[in-house]
Design a protein around this motif. Structure first.
Motif: not given
Length: 231
Positions: A44, A52-54, A56-57, A72, A229
């Motif tokens: 990732t 990063n998307s993790s 932002r969660q 991923y 993730k």
């Protein structure tokens, strides 16, 4: 010494351990995961991007410094097979090898390299007895080796068993984790920047609950990393 090496090579010829990612026989120097899989596993690079998307969660859900996942996780993928071997095929050492690799990367990545201690997400005692080991603890050991950090193995404990998260939506997973964890080794986490570690990040409910517990019980900061993730 030569006879022992000959015997080991002869044994390996007939009982070669298979790669956890692709089932190919491992060759001399490879441990648990073959060179080809290491090359093709979908990294990732989340440690390079604090947005990063993790991460932002978990925004707005818990005060956390940074979140990153190594790979991923997709269905029918090498990563899924590796995680399956780690958790269900009695190959906990895979977690240590992955942790050593990822730890070498995180040792040069802020704020992960500013952590003071590592705390693995715990299993419920009943599940721990059934499986025989906590896969997140083995991942933590690998990270600790490369990052030169102590592991607070029982920093938090799971005080109640939770239902399977697999078929739950995000809110149901959050409710399922409420009041699941409690601080145990408060002296080991007090005033520390804790690196919280788990195997797979899905909705973030587990990390949210664990990070909240750590912060409520004196941890100064919490960052989190996982092996993978889910997409």
């Amino acid at each position: 010494m030569g006879i022992k090496r000959y015997f080991n090579d002869f044994t390996a010829l007939f009982f070669a351990q298979a790669c956890a990612g692709c089932d190919a026989p491992l060759v001399d120097g490879e441990k648990h995961i073959c060179t080809s899989c290491w090359y093709h596993l979908p990294e990732t690079h989340a440690h390079e991007d604090q947005h990063n998307s993790s991460a932002r969660q978990l925004w707005g859900r818990v005060r956390i410094e940074a979140v990153a996942s190594y790979w991923y996780f997709r269905e029918a993928s090498r990563v899924k097979r590796i995680i399956h071997h780690l958790k269900y095929r009695n190959r906990p050492e895979i977690g240590t090898v992955i942790g050593q690799r990822y730890g070498a990367i995180l040792a040069d990545a802020a704020p992960f390299n500013q952590a003071d201690v590592i705390v693995p997400v715990p299993l419920h005692p009943k599940k721990l007895r059934k499986r025989g080991y906590n896969q997140s603890m083995f991942f933590a050991k690998g990270l600790a080796h490369s990052m030169r950090l102590p592991v607070v193995e029982h920093g938090i404990i799971r005080r109640r068993a939770t239902q399977s998260q697999t078929r739950k939506n995000r809110y149901e997973r959050y409710e399922n984790m409420l009041e699941t964890f409690e601080a145990n080794d408060i002296g080991g986490i007090a005033a520390q920047h804790v690196l919280l570690v788990d195997d797979v990040l899905t909705t973030g409910a587990t990390l949210e609950a664990c990070a909240g517990t750590l912060l409520e019980n004196g941890a100064a900061k919490v960052s989190a990393v996982t092996i993978a993730k889910a997409l």
